[in-house]
Motif scaffolding. Sequence first.
Motif, PDB file in Angstrom:
ATOM      1  N   CYS A 125      -4.013  -3.754   3.851  1.00 56.10           N
ATOM      2  CA  CYS A 125      -2.569  -3.979   3.777  1.00 56.10           C
ATOM      3  C   CYS A 125      -2.201  -4.131   2.308  1.00 56.10           C
ATOM      4  CB  CYS A 125      -2.163  -5.260   4.509  1.00 56.10           C
ATOM      5  SG  CYS A 125      -2.367  -5.191   6.295  1.00 56.10           S
ATOM      6  N   GLY A 126      -1.176  -3.426   1.881  1.00 57.15           N
ATOM      7  CA  GLY A 126      -0.671  -3.588   0.523  1.00 57.15           C
ATOM      8  C   GLY A 126      -1.560  -3.000  -0.558  1.00 57.15           C
ATOM      9  N   HIS A 127      -2.323  -1.959  -0.213  1.00 54.80           N
ATOM     10  CA  HIS A 127      -3.097  -1.299  -1.269  1.00 54.80           C
ATOM     11  C   HIS A 127      -2.140  -0.838  -2.375  1.00 54.80           C
ATOM     12  CE1 HIS A 127      -5.352   1.766  -3.407  1.00 54.80           C
ATOM     13  NE2 HIS A 127      -6.427   1.105  -3.028  1.00 54.80           N
ATOM     14  N   SER A 128      -2.615  -0.826  -3.605  1.00 50.56           N
ATOM     15  CA  SER A 128      -1.710  -0.536  -4.731  1.00 50.56           C
ATOM     16  C   SER A 128      -1.064   0.838  -4.601  1.00 50.56           C
ATOM     17  CB  SER A 128      -2.443  -0.650  -6.055  1.00 50.56           C
ATOM     18  OG  SER A 128      -3.159   0.518  -6.314  1.00 50.56           O
ATOM     19  N   GLU A 129      -1.766   1.789  -3.980  1.00 47.53           N
ATOM     20  CA  GLU A 129      -1.131   3.105  -3.824  1.00 47.53           C
ATOM     21  C   GLU A 129       0.022   3.037  -2.824  1.00 47.53           C
ATOM     22  OE1 GLU A 129      -4.876   4.990  -3.185  1.00 47.53           O
ATOM     23  OE2 GLU A 129      -5.328   4.550  -5.279  1.00 47.53           O
ATOM     24  N   ARG A 130      -0.080   2.157  -1.858  1.00 49.30           N
ATOM     25  CA  ARG A 130       1.038   1.968  -0.910  1.00 49.30           C
ATOM     26  C   ARG A 130       2.173   1.219  -1.602  1.00 49.30           C
ATOM     27  NH1 ARG A 130       0.499   4.913   3.326  1.00 49.30           N
ATOM     28  NH2 ARG A 130       2.550   4.095   3.783  1.00 49.30           N
ATOM     29  N   ARG A 131       1.819   0.285  -2.461  1.00 50.02           N
ATOM     30  CA  ARG A 131       2.877  -0.448  -3.183  1.00 50.02           C
ATOM     31  C   ARG A 131       3.576   0.461  -4.188  1.00 50.02           C
ATOM     32  NH1 ARG A 131       2.306  -6.246  -3.031  1.00 50.02           N
ATOM     33  NH2 ARG A 131       0.295  -6.900  -2.176  1.00 50.02           N
ATOM     34  N   HIS A 132       2.764   1.155  -5.008  1.00 50.75           N
ATOM     35  CA  HIS A 132       3.350   1.819  -6.173  1.00 50.75           C
ATOM     36  C   HIS A 132       3.623   3.307  -5.987  1.00 50.75           C
ATOM     37  CE1 HIS A 132       2.963  -1.881  -8.343  1.00 50.75           C
ATOM     38  NE2 HIS A 132       1.693  -1.965  -8.005  1.00 50.75           N
ATOM     39  N   VAL A 133       2.930   3.967  -5.057  1.00 50.26           N
ATOM     40  CA  VAL A 133       3.219   5.391  -4.826  1.00 50.26           C
ATOM     41  C   VAL A 133       4.190   5.534  -3.659  1.00 50.26           C
ATOM     42  CG1 VAL A 133       2.216   7.668  -4.348  1.00 50.26           C
ATOM     43  CG2 VAL A 133       0.909   5.998  -5.692  1.00 50.26           C
ATOM     44  N   ILE A 134       3.923   4.796  -2.584  1.00 52.49           N
ATOM     45  CA  ILE A 134       4.760   4.924  -1.382  1.00 52.49           C
ATOM     46  C   ILE A 134       5.967   3.978  -1.461  1.00 52.49           C
ATOM     47  CG2 ILE A 134       4.674   4.946   1.182  1.00 52.49           C
ATOM     48  CD1 ILE A 134       2.493   6.783   0.046  1.00 52.49           C
ATOM     49  N   GLY A 135       5.850   2.908  -2.234  1.00 53.35           N
ATOM     50  CA  GLY A 135       7.001   2.017  -2.423  1.00 53.35           C
ATOM     51  C   GLY A 135       7.086   0.845  -1.451  1.00 53.35           C
ATOM     52  N   GLU A 136       5.950   0.407  -0.913  1.00 51.61           N
ATOM     53  CA  GLU A 136       5.985  -0.732   0.021  1.00 51.61           C
ATOM     54  C   GLU A 136       6.329  -2.035  -0.709  1.00 51.61           C
ATOM     55  OE1 GLU A 136       2.640  -1.173   2.626  1.00 51.61           O
ATOM     56  OE2 GLU A 136       2.916   0.826   3.453  1.00 51.61           O
ATOM     57  N   THR A 137       7.123  -2.853  -0.056  1.00 48.35           N
ATOM     58  CA  THR A 137       7.526  -4.139  -0.631  1.00 48.35           C
ATOM     59  C   THR A 137       6.618  -5.255  -0.099  1.00 48.35           C
ATOM     60  OG1 THR A 137       8.984  -4.573   1.229  1.00 48.35           O
ATOM     61  CG2 THR A 137       9.944  -3.419  -0.669  1.00 48.35           C
ATOM     62  N   ASP A 138       6.674  -6.388  -0.781  1.00 46.41           N
ATOM     63  CA  ASP A 138       5.936  -7.568  -0.318  1.00 46.41           C
ATOM     64  C   ASP A 138       6.353  -7.959   1.096  1.00 46.41           C
ATOM     65  OD1 ASP A 138       4.169  -8.306  -2.378  1.00 46.41           O
ATOM     66  OD2 ASP A 138       5.793  -9.177  -3.535  1.00 46.41           O
ATOM     67  N   GLU A 139       7.636  -7.780   1.378  1.00 47.97           N
ATOM     68  CA  GLU A 139       8.164  -8.167   2.688  1.00 47.97           C
ATOM     69  C   GLU A 139       7.544  -7.303   3.793  1.00 47.97           C
ATOM     70  OE1 GLU A 139      12.337  -7.487   3.116  1.00 47.97           O
ATOM     71  OE2 GLU A 139      12.422  -8.645   4.980  1.00 47.97           O
ATOM     72  N   LEU A 140       7.477  -6.014   3.538  1.00 46.11           N
ATOM     73  CA  LEU A 140       6.870  -5.094   4.518  1.00 46.11           C
ATOM     74  C   LEU A 140       5.375  -5.398   4.673  1.00 46.11           C
ATOM     75  CD1 LEU A 140       6.947  -2.568   6.339  1.00 46.11           C
ATOM     76  CD2 LEU A 140       6.725  -1.160   4.287  1.00 46.11           C
ATOM     77  N   ILE A 141       4.735  -5.642   3.555  1.00 45.72           N
ATOM     78  CA  ILE A 141       3.291  -5.922   3.588  1.00 45.72           C
ATOM     79  C   ILE A 141       3.029  -7.202   4.385  1.00 45.72           C
ATOM     80  CG2 ILE A 141       1.293  -6.506   2.125  1.00 45.72           C
ATOM     81  CD1 ILE A 141       2.775  -4.614  -0.021  1.00 45.72           C
ATOM     82  N   ASN A 142       3.882  -8.200   4.198  1.00 46.23           N
ATOM     83  CA  ASN A 142       3.758  -9.452   4.959  1.00 46.23           C
ATOM     84  C   ASN A 142       3.866  -9.192   6.466  1.00 46.23           C
ATOM     85  OD1 ASN A 142       5.835 -11.979   6.006  1.00 46.23           O
ATOM     86  ND2 ASN A 142       3.794 -12.477   5.282  1.00 46.23           N
ATOM     87  N   LYS A 143       4.786  -8.315   6.845  1.00 48.71           N
ATOM     88  CA  LYS A 143       4.933  -8.000   8.271  1.00 48.71           C
ATOM     89  C   LYS A 143       3.679  -7.307   8.787  1.00 48.71           C
ATOM     90  CE  LYS A 143       9.958  -7.533   8.518  1.00 48.71           C
ATOM     91  NZ  LYS A 143      11.066  -6.586   8.524  1.00 48.71           N
ATOM     92  N   LYS A 144       3.097  -6.462   7.960  1.00 54.10           N
ATOM     93  CA  LYS A 144       1.888  -5.745   8.371  1.00 54.10           C
ATOM     94  C   LYS A 144       0.698  -6.697   8.512  1.00 54.10           C
ATOM     95  CE  LYS A 144       3.239  -1.237   6.615  1.00 54.10           C
ATOM     96  NZ  LYS A 144       2.811  -0.001   5.942  1.00 54.10           N
ATOM     97  N   VAL A 145       0.562  -7.619   7.551  1.00 56.12           N
ATOM     98  CA  VAL A 145      -0.541  -8.593   7.620  1.00 56.12           C
ATOM     99  C   VAL A 145      -0.379  -9.436   8.883  1.00 56.12           C
ATOM    100  CG1 VAL A 145      -1.576 -10.625   6.505  1.00 56.12           C
ATOM    101  CG2 VAL A 145      -0.859  -8.682   5.108  1.00 56.12           C
ATOM    102  N   THR A 146       0.834  -9.907   9.109  1.00 57.12           N
ATOM    103  CA  THR A 146       1.104 -10.770  10.256  1.00 57.12           C
ATOM    104  C   THR A 146       0.821 -10.034  11.566  1.00 57.12           C
ATOM    105  OG1 THR A 146       2.810 -11.842   8.944  1.00 57.12           O
ATOM    106  CG2 THR A 146       2.877 -12.249  11.312  1.00 57.12           C
ATOM    107  N   ALA A 147       1.361  -8.812  11.683  1.00 58.99           N
ATOM    108  CA  ALA A 147       1.174  -8.042  12.924  1.00 58.99           C
ATOM    109  C   ALA A 147      -0.299  -7.715  13.144  1.00 58.99           C
ATOM    110  CB  ALA A 147       1.994  -6.759  12.870  1.00 58.99           C
ATOM    111  N   SER A 148      -1.025  -7.474  12.073  1.00 60.59           N
ATOM    112  CA  SER A 148      -2.453  -7.177  12.214  1.00 60.59           C
ATOM    113  C   SER A 148      -3.182  -8.365  12.819  1.00 60.59           C
ATOM    114  CB  SER A 148      -3.080  -6.880  10.844  1.00 60.59           C
ATOM    115  OG  SER A 148      -2.472  -5.774  10.267  1.00 60.59           O
ATOM    116  N   ILE A 149      -2.903  -9.552  12.284  1.00 60.59           N
ATOM    117  CA  ILE A 149      -3.595 -10.747  12.788  1.00 60.59           C
ATOM    118  C   ILE A 149      -3.219 -10.990  14.248  1.00 60.59           C
ATOM    119  CG2 ILE A 149      -3.918 -13.240  12.504  1.00 60.59           C
ATOM    120  CD1 ILE A 149      -3.213 -12.795   9.501  1.00 60.59           C
TER     121      ILE A 149
END
Length: 254
Positions: A96-120
């Motif tokens: 979740c939140g790999h730098s290529e997803r953050r900086h190439v795809i444009g994922e935000t901390d908020e989206l990454i938080n939702k992904k971490v939460t949903a994964s758990i």
Amino acid sequence: MRKPFVAGNWKMNTDSYTSVELAERIASGAMEAAASGSVTVVVCPPFVYLQSVTKALSASSIGVGAQDVYYEPKGAFTGEISPSMLKDIGCTYCLCGHSERRHVIGETDELINKKVTASIVGGLLPILCVGELLSEREASQTNVVVTRHLKNGLAGLSAEKVSAVTIAYEPVWAIGTGLTATPQQAQEVHNFIRKLLGQMYNDQLAEEIRILYGGSAKPNNAAELMGQPDIDGLLVGGASLKADDFLAIIQTAM
Ligand code: PGA
């Protein structure tokens, strides 16, 4: 004692044949590590090869992770993959939140938080990636950025839920560039992360959570990196596509 952890991120590489071949070579070469159970080994192939790689690794104790995940359980989310779909085909981990997803795809901390939460919640073990850009390091902002990634990425999660998470510190300037953080530079940030997690949660969680380093990890620097007290393993990109290199890295973790 934290068990060493070596994960391979294949990114957008391999094909239907070479993904299975690579998995099989890793499985046969890592038999000793797998049998002793002394190292957690995970590979993260592209989505479309997850199922065939999982099958190829079914007799080994090597885990399979996805490189990304979506936070909704199902529905009209064209192109996305849910945690339950990943579980269904035998995936255990997800980045979740790999730098290529953050900086190439444009994922935000908020989206990454939702992904971490949903994964758990969905029963996957997330590997939350954090790390600064070169400009941020040069501006002495490394700790600020890492703090933001951690606090936002883990927002709303209890200590119990966070115990399912592995952290990967990946300085963006070291990813795929051949520039590795020195073991001292990496250790400094890992120690900072561990202390911060102690403040955010508790000492026991900080002591038990595994923090991986990623960024041009190779067989020739793996031992020194993993020899640092707060570096519990490696998230390997380029070198995980070569079975011999990845096996050599696993060997150093044993
Ligand atoms: P690299 O990638 O080992 O090729 O630098 C690491 C990563 O992006 O996880």
